[in-house]
Design a protein around this motif. Structure first.
Motif: not given
Length: 225
Positions: A163-179
């Motif tokens: 979850f910590s690594l996913a939260a740092a994904n820059p693509w999450r600036r574009v849209a919601h991310g799902r781990l």
């Protein structure tokens, strides 16, 4: 590139049942073949799942989308470099995948400043953060110039680290991310790319079929407005 692999993501609605999920998987294998990846990607914290089906035949995926018994929150059909999908012969590890799907209409152009900033930070800081945990990262295409989002697959020691690594994904600036949990033999592992990779395809059979505005949307400016 000459062709791409088509992907169908079906975001499972909370009202869907295990029986409907099973029927979706069976229908997918019937339409696409037993060797085609048709899998359920479950959230590690039990907050939902996403169905993934992959094939080179866009029409077969469209038929699956139309016939699925699942009560879907939404469907996203997009394209990806075909080398990203396991071929049923080479073994690929499981792990986690952070999936970002952009729901915007029209889709965001790859040349939008937001996406250009994502690519910059992805290679400057995020891939070094993943290090040897990186398994695969790919852009998802709505058509030859517009982005559907991305996924990044990686290994992690536990759900907390994932979850910590996913939260740092820059693509999450574009849209919601799902781990999501990644089963083995779905994606093909590859080294971290030296640059931003494929951003567009001259021949694109998997993307958006309706009319969309010409690229030129500045997502950062739109967000400020």
């Amino acid at each position: 590139m000459a062709e791409s692999c088509c992907l169908l993501f079906t975001i499972v609605d909370d009202t869907s049942t295990d029986t409907q999920i099973t029927h979706h998987l069976e229908l997918g294998h019937t339409l696409l073949g037993d060797d085609a990846p048709v899998v359920e990607l479950e959230a590690p914290d039990g907050t939902g799942s996403v169905m993934l089906a992959a094939a080179r035949d866009r029409d077969a995926l469209a038929e699956l989308r139309g016939r699925t018994p699942l009560a879907a929150e939404r469907h996203v059909m997009c394209g990806v470099d075909p080398s990203a999908i396991a071929d049923g012969v080479s073994r690929s590890p499981g792990g986690y995948v952070d999936l970002v799907l952009d729901p915007a209409e029209p889709p965001i152009p790859f040349d939008d400043p937001t996406v250009l900033g994502v690519f910059r930070d992805y290679h400057r800081s995020y891939l070094p953060l993943l290090g040897r945990r990186h398994l695969r990262c790919e852009s998802l295409w709505r058509d030859g110039v517009r982005a559907a989002g991305s996924f990044v697959a990686f290994a992690a020691t536990d759900d907390g680290e994932a979850f910590s690594l996913a939260a740092a994904n820059p693509w999450r600036r574009v849209a919601h991310g799902r781990l999501l949990l990644l089963p083995p033999d779905v994606l093909r592992a590859a080294p971290s790319p030296p640059g931003p990779g494929t951003q567009r395809s001259a021949h694109f059979p998997c993307g958006h079929s309706g009319s969309v505005a010409e690229p030129g949307v500045d997502r950062q400016a739109a967000n400020r407005g």
